[in-house]
Enzyme design. Structure first.
Site, PDB file in Angstrom:
ATOM      1  N   GLU A   1      -4.745   1.789   2.456  1.00  0.00           N
ATOM      2  CA  GLU A   1      -3.537   1.502   1.681  1.00  0.00           C
ATOM      3  C   GLU A   1      -3.867   1.049   0.257  1.00  0.00           C
ATOM      4  O   GLU A   1      -4.685   0.164   0.058  1.00  0.00           O
ATOM      5  CB  GLU A   1      -2.774   0.381   2.400  1.00  0.00           C
ATOM      6  CG  GLU A   1      -1.522  -0.057   1.685  1.00  0.00           C
ATOM      7  CD  GLU A   1      -1.064  -1.455   2.113  1.00  0.00           C
ATOM      8  OE1 GLU A   1      -1.164  -1.780   3.308  1.00  0.00           O
ATOM      9  OE2 GLU A   1      -0.619  -2.216   1.233  1.00  0.00           O
TER      10      GLU A   1
ATOM     11  N   ARG B   1     -11.868  -5.072   1.990  1.00  0.00           N
ATOM     12  CA  ARG B   1     -10.788  -4.688   1.068  1.00  0.00           C
ATOM     13  C   ARG B   1      -9.822  -5.799   0.694  1.00  0.00           C
ATOM     14  O   ARG B   1      -8.754  -5.536   0.135  1.00  0.00           O
ATOM     15  CB  ARG B   1     -10.023  -3.499   1.639  1.00  0.00           C
ATOM     16  CG  ARG B   1      -9.397  -3.777   2.986  1.00  0.00           C
ATOM     17  CD  ARG B   1      -8.633  -2.573   3.421  1.00  0.00           C
ATOM     18  NE  ARG B   1      -7.823  -2.853   4.583  1.00  0.00           N
ATOM     19  CZ  ARG B   1      -6.861  -2.071   5.009  1.00  0.00           C
ATOM     20  NH1 ARG B   1      -6.576  -0.978   4.365  1.00  0.00           N
ATOM     21  NH2 ARG B   1      -6.180  -2.388   6.075  1.00  0.00           N
ATOM     22  N   HIS B   2     -10.149  -7.040   1.037  1.00  0.00           N
ATOM     23  CA  HIS B   2      -9.286  -8.157   0.670  1.00  0.00           C
ATOM     24  C   HIS B   2      -9.989  -9.110  -0.289  1.00  0.00           C
ATOM     25  O   HIS B   2     -11.125  -9.504  -0.057  1.00  0.00           O
ATOM     26  CB  HIS B   2      -8.853  -8.944   1.911  1.00  0.00           C
ATOM     27  CG  HIS B   2      -7.859  -8.225   2.741  1.00  0.00           C
ATOM     28  ND1 HIS B   2      -8.212  -7.457   3.823  1.00  0.00           N
ATOM     29  CD2 HIS B   2      -6.509  -8.137   2.627  1.00  0.00           C
ATOM     30  CE1 HIS B   2      -7.113  -6.923   4.352  1.00  0.00           C
ATOM     31  NE2 HIS B   2      -6.074  -7.311   3.645  1.00  0.00           N
TER      32      HIS B   2
ATOM     33  N   SER C   1       2.229  -0.652  -1.601  1.00  0.00           N
ATOM     34  CA  SER C   1       3.394  -0.723  -0.734  1.00  0.00           C
ATOM     35  C   SER C   1       4.623  -0.856  -1.612  1.00  0.00           C
ATOM     36  O   SER C   1       4.583  -1.468  -2.687  1.00  0.00           O
ATOM     37  CB  SER C   1       3.271  -1.837   0.305  1.00  0.00           C
ATOM     38  OG  SER C   1       3.501  -3.060  -0.279  1.00  0.00           O
TER      39      SER C   1
ATOM     40  N   ARG D   1      -3.838 -14.468  -3.349  1.00  0.00           N
ATOM     41  CA  ARG D   1      -3.601 -14.470  -1.899  1.00  0.00           C
ATOM     42  C   ARG D   1      -4.648 -15.373  -1.256  1.00  0.00           C
ATOM     43  O   ARG D   1      -5.849 -15.095  -1.375  1.00  0.00           O
ATOM     44  CB  ARG D   1      -3.752 -13.062  -1.307  1.00  0.00           C
ATOM     45  CG  ARG D   1      -2.843 -12.019  -1.930  1.00  0.00           C
ATOM     46  CD  ARG D   1      -1.451 -12.043  -1.332  1.00  0.00           C
ATOM     47  NE  ARG D   1      -0.535 -11.215  -2.087  1.00  0.00           N
ATOM     48  CZ  ARG D   1      -0.145 -10.000  -1.732  1.00  0.00           C
ATOM     49  NH1 ARG D   1      -0.592  -9.474  -0.612  1.00  0.00           N
ATOM     50  NH2 ARG D   1       0.705  -9.325  -2.479  1.00  0.00           N
TER      51      ARG D   1
ATOM     52  N   ARG E   1      -8.378  -1.770  -5.417  1.00  0.00           N
ATOM     53  CA  ARG E   1      -8.386  -0.808  -4.302  1.00  0.00           C
ATOM     54  C   ARG E   1      -8.376   0.622  -4.821  1.00  0.00           C
ATOM     55  O   ARG E   1      -9.028   1.501  -4.253  1.00  0.00           O
ATOM     56  CB  ARG E   1      -7.157  -1.022  -3.413  1.00  0.00           C
ATOM     57  CG  ARG E   1      -7.275  -2.277  -2.606  1.00  0.00           C
ATOM     58  CD  ARG E   1      -6.892  -2.043  -1.162  1.00  0.00           C
ATOM     59  NE  ARG E   1      -6.845  -3.318  -0.478  1.00  0.00           N
ATOM     60  CZ  ARG E   1      -5.978  -3.638   0.463  1.00  0.00           C
ATOM     61  NH1 ARG E   1      -5.069  -2.751   0.835  1.00  0.00           N
ATOM     62  NH2 ARG E   1      -6.011  -4.810   1.045  1.00  0.00           N
TER      63      ARG E   1
ATOM     64  N   GLU F   1      -5.983 -15.468   1.382  1.00  0.00           N
ATOM     65  CA  GLU F   1      -6.356 -14.742   2.600  1.00  0.00           C
ATOM     66  C   GLU F   1      -7.571 -15.387   3.244  1.00  0.00           C
ATOM     67  O   GLU F   1      -8.506 -15.767   2.559  1.00  0.00           O
ATOM     68  CB  GLU F   1      -6.757 -13.301   2.279  1.00  0.00           C
ATOM     69  CG  GLU F   1      -5.818 -12.556   1.400  1.00  0.00           C
ATOM     70  CD  GLU F   1      -4.939 -11.607   2.194  1.00  0.00           C
ATOM     71  OE1 GLU F   1      -4.954 -11.690   3.425  1.00  0.00           O
ATOM     72  OE2 GLU F   1      -4.247 -10.804   1.558  1.00  0.00           O
TER      73      GLU F   1
HETATM   74  O1  4AD Z   1       1.270  -4.819   0.198  1.00  0.00           O
HETATM   75  P1  4AD Z   1       1.437  -5.941  -0.789  1.00  0.00           P
HETATM   76  O2  4AD Z   1       1.220  -7.305  -0.291  1.00  0.00           O
HETATM   77  O3  4AD Z   1       2.876  -5.770  -1.428  1.00  0.00           O
HETATM   78  C1  4AD Z   1       3.428  -6.568  -2.378  1.00  0.00           C
HETATM   79  O4  4AD Z   1       2.855  -7.479  -2.947  1.00  0.00           O
HETATM   80  C2  4AD Z   1       4.816  -6.174  -2.746  1.00  0.00           C
HETATM   81  N1  4AD Z   1       5.418  -7.219  -3.586  1.00  0.00           N
HETATM   82  C3  4AD Z   1       4.775  -4.858  -3.460  1.00  0.00           C
HETATM   83  C4  4AD Z   1       6.132  -4.293  -3.711  1.00  0.00           C
HETATM   84  O5  4AD Z   1       6.482  -4.067  -4.847  1.00  0.00           O
HETATM   85  N2  4AD Z   1       6.858  -4.022  -2.677  1.00  0.00           N
HETATM   86  O6  4AD Z   1       0.434  -5.682  -1.984  1.00  0.00           O
HETATM   87  C5  4AD Z   1       0.513  -4.516  -2.750  1.00  0.00           C
HETATM   88  C6  4AD Z   1      -0.862  -3.890  -2.901  1.00  0.00           C
HETATM   89  C7  4AD Z   1      -1.465  -3.411  -1.590  1.00  0.00           C
HETATM   90  O7  4AD Z   1      -1.043  -2.123  -1.267  1.00  0.00           O
HETATM   91  C8  4AD Z   1      -2.948  -3.444  -1.898  1.00  0.00           C
HETATM   92  O8  4AD Z   1      -3.329  -2.309  -2.650  1.00  0.00           O
HETATM   93  C9  4AD Z   1      -3.070  -4.647  -2.788  1.00  0.00           C
HETATM   94  O9  4AD Z   1      -1.795  -4.870  -3.360  1.00  0.00           O
HETATM   95  N3  4AD Z   1      -3.481  -5.837  -2.046  1.00  0.00           N
HETATM   96  C10 4AD Z   1      -4.701  -6.399  -2.126  1.00  0.00           C
HETATM   97  N4  4AD Z   1      -5.785  -6.063  -2.825  1.00  0.00           N
HETATM   98  C11 4AD Z   1      -6.870  -6.846  -2.703  1.00  0.00           C
HETATM   99  N5  4AD Z   1      -6.929  -7.957  -1.944  1.00  0.00           N
HETATM  100  C12 4AD Z   1      -5.856  -8.344  -1.225  1.00  0.00           C
HETATM  101  N6  4AD Z   1      -5.913  -9.458  -0.500  1.00  0.00           N
HETATM  102  C13 4AD Z   1      -4.667  -7.550  -1.291  1.00  0.00           C
HETATM  103  N7  4AD Z   1      -3.440  -7.644  -0.739  1.00  0.00           N
HETATM  104  C14 4AD Z   1      -2.751  -6.598  -1.219  1.00  0.00           C
END
Ligand code: 4AD
Length: 466
Positions: free
Chosen positions: A389, A246-247, A392, A238, A440, A240
């Site tokens: 979170e 937490r990212h 998801s 990502r 996480r 980001e």
């Molecule tokens: O919520 P996210 O973006 O969902 C998906 O990627 C979907 N494809 C999942 C699905 O099957 N529907 O990411 C899922 C999880 C988040 O809840 C969080 O725990 C973690 O990935 N996450 C991160 N962890 C660390 N750094 C980041 N930048 C994160 N972004 C998401």
């Protein structure tokens, strides 16, 4: 005859036996010219070793050699196990090794960029030491990460990564036992999989490409290919620009995708049983690791129910409203609201782990299935630990035309995902799944304040080394 023994196995039953150990010289204390104490550490366990000059057995030169070792050097020690009359302080093992032979395998620099003793102290221990007038340096997060190879040697860090390994192991064991297959999807893909700008773009032999933001599209395509139930453990990228606790720009995704027969609650049932089994296995199998983490970063054990609490998004919003927090209708919960809801849920239901479902469609990715009864909502859910979170998930749109429309309306260039959308034109079962962030889970289970502590070599917007 000598034999290799692990420091953690050095026990009183070995009294009088010859052993060989390999470890690091954690502490070196000379006592005059004829004696020196070494504390040798292997994988977090420590043993006191005595090098004492004795005719025909140990020379004065060897004592000198031992006394001159630098801390953290890797050494081999051969000696006799003895049980001292006094309890040993400053070592985990309650026996001593009377050294006969000593070899230095690899010498560490005489001064290290991090003092490991300081790096392993809890905040309370630091305060106490400072008050007592002790000279010590607080090791800050950046210094720790710059010299991660040293930082990782502290007992808390050793614990954190044993816990991470156990989460992954428990995740895999549970899903295999439920008939899921482990898959590996490509990390070099043509377009963004989650939508949004947070994607690393690259040149793929003259074609534009991305690092996968998730295995989303390909795990769903595996369902279209009759895989039934799949999971994946792999890197997620990502781009980001978030500087939060937490990212990360790269993390480990634990992904699940499965056919559903009637209702996306079947996916939530898996989340429920999967996570109860992961938490149970951590509490059973990682006691020492959890203690080591809690010693440096105190935390309370996670409160979770045998059957995971499920609340609708609307119920959550109502709880917040009742507590005086206003939420935009059909908006998303911000970090603060999520935390607050976590507190309210804990007070009312006594759990720090719960599922919130039926989110507004507008805040979910394009592939999310709208609710049949009210398309302003979606068949989706998030899962929280201690108000943050970790997961998801959702039921997915399995109709190609609808998927295409949803992607377009979310501003996605449909050409870049045409093979994904086409996969649904050959017949696709109803299905759903979820994605978990491994770092996480570990961070929140252990009550850590920063995700970087739960990532071996964290990648954030400012860090790509070590
Ligand atoms: O919520 P996210 O973006 O969902 C998906 O990627 C979907 N494809 C999942 C699905 O099957 N529907 O990411 C899922 C999880 C988040 O809840 C969080 O725990 C973690 O990935 N996450 C991160 N962890 C660390 N750094 C980041 N930048 C994160 N972004 C998401």
């Amino acid at each position: 005859p000598s034999r290799w023994t692990r420091v953690e196995n050095l026990e009183k039953s070995l009294e009088g036996k010859h052993v060989m150990i390999r470890g690091r010289a954690q502490a070196i204390r000379p006592v005059g010219k004829k004696m020196a104490f070494l504390v040798v550490r292997e994988s977090g366990f420590t043993v006191q070793c005595l090098v004492q000059a004795q005719q025909d057995l140990v020379s004065v030169q060897m004592v000198k050699y031992a006394a001159a070792l630098s801390r953290e050097s890797v050494i081999d020690v051969e000696g006799l196990v003895s049980v001292p009359s006094e309890p040993i302080k400053g070592a985990t093992q309650q026996v001593e090794v009377q050294v006969r032979k000593l070899y230095c395998v690899s010498r560490a620099l005489p001064t290290l960029p991090i003092n490991l003793e300081d790096a392993a102290r809890s905040e309370a221990e630091i305060e106490k030491a400072l008050q007592a007038g002790e000279q010590l340096v607080r090791v800050n997060q950046d210094t720790r990460l710059n010299f991660r190879v040293l930082d990782l040697r502290t007992p808390a860090n050793q614990g954190i990564f044993s816990i991470q390994s156990q989460v992954e192991n428990a995740f895999r064991q549970f899903l295999l036992s439920e008939g899921f297959r482990q898959i590996h999807t490509p990390k070099l893909i043509a377009g963004s999989s989650e939508g949004g700008a947070a994607v690393f773009r690259l040149d793929y032999k003259g074609h534009p490409a991305c690092l996968a933001q998730s295995p989303q599209l390909h795990k769903q395509m595996a369902i279209c290919a009759d895989f039934g139930r799949v999971f994946e453990i792999g890197p997620v990228f990502r781009a980001e620009d978030s500087f939060t606790h937490r990212h990360l720009c790269e993390f480990t995704g634990l992904d699940v995708e499965m056919e559903i027969k009637k209702h996306y609650f079947e996916v939530m049932d898996i989340v429920d049983r999967l996570f109860v089994s992961i938490f149970d296995s951590l509490n059973q199998n990682c006691k020492k690791d959890l203690e080591a983490v809690a010693h440096q970063y105190p935390f309370e054990p996670l409160k979770y129910l045998r059957q995971t609490l499920r609340l609708t998004y609307e119920e959550g919003v109502q709880m917040l409203k009742d507590a005086g927090v206003e939420i935009e209708p059909f908006g998303d919960l911000n970090t603060e609201a999520e935390r607050k809801l976590g507190q309210l849920v804990l007070e009312k239901y006594g759990t720090e782990f719960y599922i919130l479902y039926r989110y507004p469609l507008a805040v979910r990715p394009f592939y999310t299935m709208p609710c049949y009864d009210n398309p302003q909502y979606s068949n989706s859910f998030d899962v929280f630990i201690r108000g943050e979170e970790i997961i998801s998930g959702a039921q997915r749109v399995h109709n190609a035309e609808m998927l295409e429309k949803r992607a377009e309306s979310c501003g996605i260039d449909v050409k870049t995902i045409s093979t994904y959308i086409d996969s649904f034109r050959y017949g696709a079962p109803t299905h759903g799944g979820f994605g978990v962030g491994l770092e996480r889970v570990v961070m929140l289970f252990c009550g850590l304040n920063n995700i970087r502590k739960a990532s071996l070599y964290p990648r954030d917007p400012l860090r790509i080394a070590p």
